[in-house]
Motif scaffolding. Structure first.
Motif, PDB file in Angstrom:
ATOM      1  N   ARG A 171     -11.778  13.040  -8.884  1.00  0.00           N
ATOM      2  CA  ARG A 171     -11.839  13.951 -10.034  1.00  0.00           C
ATOM      3  C   ARG A 171     -10.453  14.192 -10.609  1.00  0.00           C
ATOM      4  N   ASP A 172      -9.478  14.426  -9.720  1.00  0.00           N
ATOM      5  CA  ASP A 172      -8.114  14.695 -10.190  1.00  0.00           C
ATOM      6  C   ASP A 172      -7.521  13.473 -10.885  1.00  0.00           C
ATOM      7  N   ALA A 173      -7.744  12.280 -10.316  1.00  0.00           N
ATOM      8  CA  ALA A 173      -7.234  11.047 -10.940  1.00  0.00           C
ATOM      9  C   ALA A 173      -7.874  10.844 -12.307  1.00  0.00           C
ATOM     10  N   THR A 174      -9.156  11.105 -12.392  1.00  0.00           N
ATOM     11  CA  THR A 174      -9.860  10.963 -13.667  1.00  0.00           C
ATOM     12  C   THR A 174      -9.282  11.911 -14.710  1.00  0.00           C
ATOM     13  N   TYR A 175      -9.051  13.149 -14.317  1.00  0.00           N
ATOM     14  CA  TYR A 175      -8.517  14.132 -15.263  1.00  0.00           C
ATOM     15  C   TYR A 175      -7.116  13.734 -15.736  1.00  0.00           C
ATOM     16  N   SER A 233      -5.045   5.431  -8.186  1.00  0.00           N
ATOM     17  CA  SER A 233      -5.326   6.402  -7.131  1.00  0.00           C
ATOM     18  C   SER A 233      -4.987   7.824  -7.550  1.00  0.00           C
ATOM     19  N   THR A 234      -4.094   7.961  -8.540  1.00  0.00           N
ATOM     20  CA  THR A 234      -3.714   9.299  -9.012  1.00  0.00           C
ATOM     21  C   THR A 234      -4.060   9.526 -10.477  1.00  0.00           C
ATOM     22  N   GLY A 235      -4.281   8.444 -11.235  1.00  0.00           N
ATOM     23  CA  GLY A 235      -4.534   8.550 -12.664  1.00  0.00           C
ATOM     24  C   GLY A 235      -3.282   8.831 -13.470  1.00  0.00           C
ATOM     25  N   ARG A 236      -2.124   8.808 -12.841  1.00  0.00           N
ATOM     26  CA  ARG A 236      -0.875   9.139 -13.528  1.00  0.00           C
ATOM     27  C   ARG A 236      -0.144   7.877 -13.984  1.00  0.00           C
ATOM     28  N   PRO A 237       0.544   7.963 -15.130  1.00  0.00           N
ATOM     29  CA  PRO A 237       1.343   6.824 -15.578  1.00  0.00           C
ATOM     30  C   PRO A 237       2.547   6.608 -14.663  1.00  0.00           C
ATOM     31  N   ILE A 238       2.955   5.353 -14.547  1.00  0.00           N
ATOM     32  CA  ILE A 238       4.149   5.029 -13.764  1.00  0.00           C
ATOM     33  C   ILE A 238       5.084   4.201 -14.632  1.00  0.00           C
ATOM     34  N   ASP A 239       6.363   4.233 -14.305  1.00  0.00           N
ATOM     35  CA  ASP A 239       7.369   3.438 -15.000  1.00  0.00           C
ATOM     36  C   ASP A 239       7.812   2.292 -14.103  1.00  0.00           C
ATOM     37  N   LEU A 240       7.930   1.107 -14.678  1.00  0.00           N
ATOM     38  CA  LEU A 240       8.405  -0.061 -13.949  1.00  0.00           C
ATOM     39  C   LEU A 240       9.572  -0.680 -14.698  1.00  0.00           C
ATOM     40  N   ASP A 241      10.475  -1.266 -13.959  1.00  0.00           N
ATOM     41  CA  ASP A 241      11.588  -2.011 -14.537  1.00  0.00           C
ATOM     42  C   ASP A 241      11.128  -3.456 -14.703  1.00  0.00           C
ATOM     43  N   LEU A 242      10.883  -3.874 -15.942  1.00  0.00           N
ATOM     44  CA  LEU A 242      10.336  -5.200 -16.212  1.00  0.00           C
ATOM     45  C   LEU A 242      11.396  -6.172 -16.728  1.00  0.00           C
ATOM     46  N   ARG A 243      12.663  -5.907 -16.426  1.00  0.00           N
ATOM     47  CA  ARG A 243      13.718  -6.833 -16.840  1.00  0.00           C
ATOM     48  C   ARG A 243      13.760  -8.030 -15.895  1.00  0.00           C
ATOM     49  N   GLY A 244      14.248  -9.151 -16.431  1.00  0.00           N
ATOM     50  CA  GLY A 244      14.474 -10.331 -15.604  1.00  0.00           C
ATOM     51  C   GLY A 244      13.236 -11.183 -15.436  1.00  0.00           C
ATOM     52  N   MET A 261      -8.353   9.106   6.884  1.00  0.00           N
ATOM     53  CA  MET A 261      -8.929   8.490   5.707  1.00  0.00           C
ATOM     54  C   MET A 261      -8.061   8.795   4.505  1.00  0.00           C
ATOM     55  N   ASP A 262      -7.694   7.790   3.767  1.00  0.00           N
ATOM     56  CA  ASP A 262      -6.910   7.992   2.563  1.00  0.00           C
ATOM     57  C   ASP A 262      -7.794   8.558   1.479  1.00  0.00           C
ATOM     58  N   PRO A 263      -7.302   9.513   0.686  1.00  0.00           N
ATOM     59  CA  PRO A 263      -8.127  10.075  -0.365  1.00  0.00           C
ATOM     60  C   PRO A 263      -8.394   9.102  -1.477  1.00  0.00           C
ATOM     61  N   ALA A 264      -7.490   8.128  -1.704  1.00  0.00           N
ATOM     62  CA  ALA A 264      -7.681   7.184  -2.790  1.00  0.00           C
ATOM     63  C   ALA A 264      -8.717   6.146  -2.405  1.00  0.00           C
ATOM     64  N   PRO A 265      -9.708   5.894  -3.282  1.00  0.00           N
ATOM     65  CA  PRO A 265     -10.748   4.930  -2.938  1.00  0.00           C
ATOM     66  C   PRO A 265     -10.245   3.504  -2.957  1.00  0.00           C
ATOM     67  N   TYR A 266      -9.156   3.230  -3.640  1.00  0.00           N
ATOM     68  CA  TYR A 266      -8.635   1.869  -3.721  1.00  0.00           C
ATOM     69  C   TYR A 266      -7.174   1.945  -4.124  1.00  0.00           C
ATOM     70  N   ASN A 267      -6.450   0.850  -3.881  1.00  0.00           N
ATOM     71  CA  ASN A 267      -5.060   0.775  -4.302  1.00  0.00           C
ATOM     72  C   ASN A 267      -4.982  -0.231  -5.435  1.00  0.00           C
ATOM     73  N   SER A 268      -5.178   0.223  -6.636  1.00  0.00           N
ATOM     74  CA  SER A 268      -5.096  -0.656  -7.789  1.00  0.00           C
ATOM     75  C   SER A 268      -4.358   0.063  -8.906  1.00  0.00           C
ATOM     76  N   PHE A 269      -3.951  -0.723  -9.878  1.00  0.00           N
ATOM     77  CA  PHE A 269      -3.194  -0.219 -11.011  1.00  0.00           C
ATOM     78  C   PHE A 269      -3.814  -0.804 -12.269  1.00  0.00           C
ATOM     79  N   SER A 270      -3.661  -0.109 -13.385  1.00  0.00           N
ATOM     80  CA  SER A 270      -4.232  -0.574 -14.643  1.00  0.00           C
ATOM     81  C   SER A 270      -3.230  -0.365 -15.762  1.00  0.00           C
TER      82      SER A 270
END
Length: 200
Positions: free
Chosen positions: A139-143, A48-59, A1-10
């Motif tokens: 809880r960890d993702a929320t924090y 799933s982690t609550g952490r910011p991510i960086d994306l390359d949005l060029r092009g 079972m994956d710990p993340a309840p869903y695979n989404s991004f915000s």
């Protein structure tokens, strides 16, 4: 079972939720918003982690989607290579396990041998601790999200303590005055796999 309840991004533009959903959709929404008149900084989070991510949005949009990180291969795909032993059609993957001699001796004496015994032990642990693991991940993702988006807001320390104490009513009361999109996303991360708190 994956710990993340869903695979989404915000994605948030300042305090406002800009987009939420699959990574490709969020990335395109951020690209479009960045080309507009949005002055607030935009931050993308892995829910799933609550952490910011960086994306390359060029092009172009196609370029952006092509550069997005790919999800890990499913076990069946990883096991598609020819193998001499095991059950690749069932998704069985061979990896090294390091145990003490007494552990190997006990495993070898079990019906079906070491592999069957280990699989049974893992499945039993997943059943016994699955809910606890899910709650800890939420809880960890929320924090992590709270720390980034509300770390300087009034009541943050008290809300953090209530979150880790699983005092849901106090937690929701403490974040009630925060910006609506931030507050609602925090509640979603913290409680999406449980009954909603009554005061949410």
């Amino acid at each position: 079972m994956d710990p993340a309840p869903y695979n989404s991004f915000s994605a948030f533009a300042g305090d406002r939720l800009l987009a939420t959903g699959p990574l490709a959709e969020v990335a395109i929404a951020v690209k479009i918003a960045s080309a507009g008149q949005i002055a607030d900084p935009i931050t993308i989070f892995d829910d799933s982690t609550g952490r910011p991510i960086d994306l390359d949005l060029r092009g172009s949009h196609r370029d952006i989607v092509a550069r997005l990180p790919q999800p890990p291969a499913a076990p069946a795909e990883a096991a598609a290579e020819p193998r001499g032993r095991g059950r690749p059609k069932l998704g069985v993957v061979a990896r090294e396990v390091t145990l003490l001699p007494r552990h190997w001796e006990w495993l070898g004496a079990q019906p079906g041998g070491a592999s069957v015994a280990l699989r049974k032990l893992v499945e039993a642990a997943r059943r016994a601790h699955g809910d606890r693991d899910r709650l800890r991940a939420a809880r960890d993702a929320t924090y992590h999200f709270m720390s980034t988006m509300a770390g300087n807001r009034p009541g943050f320390e008290e809300a953090s303590r209530a979150l880790f104490a699983d005092d849901r009513r106090r937690f929701v009361d403490l974040i009630a005055a925060w910006p609506a999109d931030i507050r609602d996303h925090i509640v979603k991360l913290a409680f999406s796999d449980r009954a909603e708190p009554t005061s949410a």
